[in-house]
Design a protein around this motif. Sequence first.
Motif, short mmCIF file in Angstrom:
data_model
loop_
_atom_site.label_atom_id
_atom_site.label_comp_id
_atom_site.label_asym_id
_atom_site.label_seq_id
_atom_site.Cartn_x
_atom_site.Cartn_y
_atom_site.Cartn_z
N SER A 73 -3.85 11.26 3.78
CA SER A 73 -5.27 11.17 3.41
C SER A 73 -5.86 12.54 3.10
O SER A 73 -6.76 12.66 2.26
CB SER A 73 -6.06 10.50 4.53
OG SER A 73 -5.93 11.22 5.75
N MET B 284 -5.41 13.31 -0.46
CA MET B 284 -6.32 12.58 -1.35
C MET B 284 -7.61 13.38 -1.52
O MET B 284 -8.14 13.50 -2.65
CB MET B 284 -6.61 11.19 -0.77
CG MET B 284 -7.55 10.35 -1.61
SD MET B 284 -6.91 9.93 -3.25
CE MET B 284 -5.68 8.68 -2.84
N TRP C 165 -10.14 6.14 1.65
CA TRP C 165 -8.80 6.68 1.49
C TRP C 165 -8.71 8.08 2.10
O TRP C 165 -7.72 8.42 2.74
CB TRP C 165 -8.42 6.76 0.01
CG TRP C 165 -8.28 5.43 -0.67
CD1 TRP C 165 -8.05 4.22 -0.07
CD2 TRP C 165 -8.38 5.18 -2.08
NE1 TRP C 165 -7.99 3.23 -1.02
CE2 TRP C 165 -8.19 3.78 -2.26
CE3 TRP C 165 -8.60 5.97 -3.19
CZ2 TRP C 165 -8.21 3.19 -3.52
CZ3 TRP C 165 -8.62 5.40 -4.44
CH2 TRP C 165 -8.43 4.01 -4.61
N ASN D 149 -8.17 3.41 5.00
CA ASN D 149 -7.48 2.48 4.12
C ASN D 149 -6.53 3.27 3.23
O ASN D 149 -6.62 4.49 3.16
CB ASN D 149 -8.49 1.70 3.26
CG ASN D 149 -7.91 0.41 2.71
OD1 ASN D 149 -6.71 0.15 2.81
ND2 ASN D 149 -8.78 -0.41 2.11
N SER D 150 -5.64 2.58 2.56
CA SER D 150 -4.71 3.25 1.65
C SER D 150 -4.75 2.55 0.29
O SER D 150 -4.97 1.34 0.22
CB SER D 150 -3.27 3.19 2.20
OG SER D 150 -3.17 3.93 3.40
N PRO D 151 -4.55 3.30 -0.77
CA PRO D 151 -4.57 2.68 -2.09
C PRO D 151 -3.29 1.89 -2.35
O PRO D 151 -2.24 2.16 -1.76
CB PRO D 151 -4.65 3.89 -3.04
CG PRO D 151 -3.97 4.99 -2.27
CD PRO D 151 -4.32 4.77 -0.83
N LYS E 122 -13.93 3.46 -3.31
CA LYS E 122 -12.87 3.43 -2.30
C LYS E 122 -12.39 4.80 -1.82
O LYS E 122 -11.73 4.90 -0.79
CB LYS E 122 -11.65 2.66 -2.84
CG LYS E 122 -11.93 1.21 -3.21
CD LYS E 122 -10.70 0.55 -3.79
CE LYS E 122 -10.94 -0.92 -4.09
NZ LYS E 122 -11.91 -1.13 -5.18
N TYR E 123 -12.71 5.89 -2.57
CA TYR E 123 -12.09 7.19 -2.27
C TYR E 123 -12.43 7.71 -0.87
O TYR E 123 -11.60 8.35 -0.23
CB TYR E 123 -12.44 8.23 -3.34
CG TYR E 123 -13.80 8.86 -3.24
CD1 TYR E 123 -14.02 9.99 -2.44
CD2 TYR E 123 -14.89 8.33 -3.94
CE1 TYR E 123 -15.27 10.58 -2.35
CE2 TYR E 123 -16.13 8.92 -3.85
CZ TYR E 123 -16.33 10.03 -3.06
OH TYR E 123 -17.56 10.61 -2.97
N LYS F 170 0.84 -1.19 0.00
CA LYS F 170 0.00 0.00 0.00
C LYS F 170 0.88 1.25 0.00
O LYS F 170 1.99 1.25 0.53
CB LYS F 170 -0.90 0.02 1.25
CG LYS F 170 -1.88 -1.15 1.35
CD LYS F 170 -2.96 -1.06 0.30
CE LYS F 170 -4.02 -2.13 0.48
NZ LYS F 170 -4.94 -1.85 1.60
#
Length: 380
Positions: free
Chosen positions: A9, A12, A40, A45-47, A36-37, A4
């Motif tokens: 964040s 993002m 994130w 969570n992380s991409p 998912k954005y 990841k």
Amino acid sequence: MVTKAKINSAMMKWAREYAGFTHGHEERLPKDIKSKYEAWEKGENSPTWNQLREVSKKYHIPTAFFFMDCPPNFDNLPNMINYRKLVADSIYETNSPNLINNIRKSETRREIYLDLLNELNEDILLFKVPKLEHDTKIFSNYIREILDISLSTQKSWYKEVNHYNFLNKWKEVLNEKLGVLIFETEGVLLEEMRALCIFHEKIPIILLNGKDSVNGRIFSLFHELTHLLLGESAICGDDENTQEEIFCNAVAGEFLVPEHDLNISINGVTDLLSYNSLKKLYNSYGVSEHVILRRLLDANKISRKDYISHINSYEESFSKSSGSGGNYLNNMIKYNGKAYYSVILDAYEVGIINSLEFSKFTDLGKKQIPKLQESFYGGE
């Protein structure tokens, strides 16, 4: 195990908003990002690195930005200053991500163009805002004077029924005489924007909608030029009811089809509304039938009833340009402009930029260089 990317964040969220995916535009995100954005952005969570690269492409933000400690100051981003001035506080509420990206691209290309002109030791014109009376004919005459294009020269440009030669000639003249850099959008709906201008004292921008008809783009050139001569930036869509929009339309109409010359052209014509009469007029001036009908109405040569009747008929059969398809190189020249590409090509030929920079600045591969040279220098 999938690695990841340990992003910030907050960055993002900033990147999504910067790209214009807000106020309902989030629905336009690809499925994998849309699902998912939010996680994130909340740091839940992380991409993955592959996902981050996809987000970077969609938001038009380098991947390095997602690791910054805090969002950059808009005032320190050269390509954002005039954009924010242009759309005020409604930047994310009223414009699509496609339009936002096209505006940013035009500002970036202007910066490249300006830098390379300096590297090439070329003179850079200052765009002068004249102190003129707010009068249609005064503005129209001023434009005719500064462009130094007579009506006889304008009329000599007629070559084909779609008037592409008129459009290309006017683009060339506006760049050579006033330093205006003209681009066309890719993928922006005509209902959102017909054209816009961004005022700069050096190298102002006119951005036309690439989906518009050729005649529509010709008219927009002079509508937007009038805004620039008033010292202002503007986005122009279908709202033509404000005093400023009415004035810019009137100036564009008077410049392209001057009333005094129109009176000469129609002298002795028995049926102004016949197909042959209208065709002769709009081909002579390089404008649409719509513009000719409006000029005849304003000159009291036809009734409003006849005008409305013909406009309704005209709009039913009117076909807009698709803005896509055809030769890739020709499309790129259309979107980026011959003036812009000419400077990039000059800089490449004298060694100021290399082939990688050429490709970065033009969206063209090295193999396209000979084709571009042939297109520009290979003769008529």
